[in-house]
Design an enzyme around this catalytic site. Structure first.
Site, PDB file in Angstrom:
ATOM      1  N   GLU A 193      33.078  40.246  36.520  1.00 54.63           N
ATOM      2  CA  GLU A 193      32.872  38.541  36.690  1.00 54.63           C
ATOM      3  C   GLU A 193      31.813  38.757  36.154  1.00 54.63           C
ATOM      4  O   GLU A 193      30.635  39.481  36.318  1.00 54.63           O
ATOM      5  CB  GLU A 193      32.828  39.260  38.280  1.00 54.63           C
ATOM      6  CG  GLU A 193      32.215  37.634  39.202  1.00 54.63           C
ATOM      7  CD  GLU A 193      32.117  37.554  39.956  1.00 54.63           C
ATOM      8  OE1 GLU A 193      33.126  38.223  41.213  1.00 54.63           O
ATOM      9  OE2 GLU A 193      32.059  36.267  40.841  1.00 54.63           O
ATOM     10  N   GLU A 208      35.477  32.972  48.002  1.00 52.64           N
ATOM     11  CA  GLU A 208      34.811  33.532  47.879  1.00 52.64           C
ATOM     12  C   GLU A 208      33.365  32.765  48.430  1.00 52.64           C
ATOM     13  O   GLU A 208      32.659  32.814  47.283  1.00 52.64           O
ATOM     14  CB  GLU A 208      34.487  34.451  46.710  1.00 52.64           C
ATOM     15  CG  GLU A 208      33.538  35.638  47.272  1.00 52.64           C
ATOM     16  CD  GLU A 208      32.955  36.338  45.677  1.00 52.64           C
ATOM     17  OE1 GLU A 208      33.318  37.597  45.372  1.00 52.64           O
ATOM     18  OE2 GLU A 208      32.156  35.885  45.202  1.00 52.64           O
TER      19      GLU A 208
END
Ligand code: LER
Ligand code: MN
Length: 272
Positions: free
Chosen positions: A153, A247
Site C-alpha cells: 500500500e 477503511e
C-alpha cells in the site's frame, strides 16, 4: 466487485481509520447485519487469528475474510522492513510472515502498509528501496505458498515517503518484487497524492489487488467530496473484481460509518 469493512483489534491504533473497534464478534455481527460480503481485520499479531475459531465465526455470519493488515508490526512493535538495523528488519519480516501465514490459512491475503517504513533513517533512498524490495520479494513468495497475493500500500506523504503514488509503486513492484505483490489503492491517500485518481487506477491494470474505499476526509464515501463515478468506470475498465473495503474513521460512529460505506459501495457497484 465485493464489499468489506475494517475491524481493528489494536488498541494502540485508537483514533485510526478503522470502522469497528469492539472485537471480532461484534464487528462480524454488525458487518453481516449490514450485508457486507467480508471483513478486513487489523490484528495485534497472529495469535489474534486462531484459524478454527475465526473460520467458525466467519461461517456463522456468512462472511469472507477480505484481508489482514500487518500495521501492528509498526504501531505496536516498531518493526519496519526498511529499518537500518538488520535485526529489526529480520524481526519485521518474521512478524509480517506470521500474519501472511495466519491470513493464508484462512484463505486471505495480507497487507504491507506502515511496516514499509520511511526514508528518514540516515541511509540513502536507494538503500531503503533495496531493503523494501528484498522484504517484499520474500514476503510475496511466502504469500504465494498459501496461494495468496501480498498487497503493498502506497501511503500519503504525511505517513511515508517511500512510494506515495500508485504508478511509482507499481513500477517498483514490477521491477523488484514479482507478479505476486499487488498494489493496494487507498482512495484517501490517492486524493492527496495523485493528479487523477481515475487515471492512476486505470494504469494499474492487473497490478491492482485491493481498494480502501474512503472519502477525501477519510470518512465514509459520501461524507466528503470524492467523485466515485470516474473511479468505478476505471475499475470496470481494468476488470477489477476485488474488494472495496471501508477503511475510514468511525464517524459519526462505527455504525453510521459502516452503513454509509455499504450504501455507497452498493450504489456505485450497481451503477451501470
Ligand atoms: C494507513 O494510513 C493505511 O491506510 C493503512 O491501510 C495502512 O496500514
Ligand atoms: Mn489504507
Amino acid at each position: 466487485m465485493k464489499t468489506a469493512v475494517t475491524i481493528s483489534l489494536v488498541t494502540e491504533a485508537r483514533g485510526g481509520p478503522f470502522v469497528f473497534w469492539d472485537g471480532l464478534e461484534d464487528g462480524c455481527a454488525q458487518a453481516a447485519r449490514l450485508g457486507f460480503d467480508a471483513v478486513e481485520i487489523f490484528p495485534p499479531g497472529p495469535e489474534a487469528l486462531p484459524a478454527a475459531e475465526i473460520r467458525e465465526l466467519l461461517d456463522r455470519h456468512g462472511l469472507a475474510l477480505a484481508a489482514v493488515g500487518t500495521g501492528a508490526g509498526w504501531v505496536k512493535h516498531k518493526l519496519r522492513l526498511t529499518d537500518p538495523d538488520a535485526g529489526i528488519r529480520a524481526r519485521a519480516r518474521e512478524f509480517a510472515a506470521s500474519l501472511i501465514a495466519a491470513a493464508g490459512t484462512l484463505g486471505a491475503p495480507a497487507i504491507i502498509g506502515s511496516m514499509q517504513g520511511r526514508c528518514d533513517s540516515g541511509v540513502t533512498r536507494a538503500q531503503v528501496l533495496d531493503w523494501l524490495g528484498e522484504g517484499l520479494r520474500e514476503l510475496g513468495s511466502r504469500a504465494a505458498d498459501h496461494g495468496q497475493p501480498l498487497f503493498y500500500e502506497p501511503l500519503n506523504r504525511y505517513e511515508s515517503d517511500v512510494f506515495t503514488r500508485q504508478g511509482d509503486a507499481a513500477q517498483f513492484l514490477q521491477e523488484q518484487a514479482g507478479d505476486n505483490v499487488k498494489v493496494l489503492a487507498d482512495l484517501f491517500h490517492m486524493n492527496i497524492e495523485e493528479q487523477s485518481l481515475a487515471e492512476a487506477l486505470r494504469s494499474l491494470g492487473s497490478r491492482l489487488g485491493h481498494v480502501h474505499w474512503a472519502d477525501t476526509n477519510r470518512r465514509a464515501v459520501g461524507f466528503g467530496h470524492l467523485d466515485p463515478a470516474p473511479l468505478l468506470a476505471a475499475l470496470r475498465a481494468i476488470g477489477y473484481s476485488g474488494y472495496l473495503s471501508a477503511e475510514v474513521l468511525p464517524l459519526p460512529d462505527s455504525l453510521g460509518a459502516a452503513r454509509q460505506s455499504v450504501e455507497s459501495m452498493r450504489h456505485w457497484i450497481n451503477q451501470s
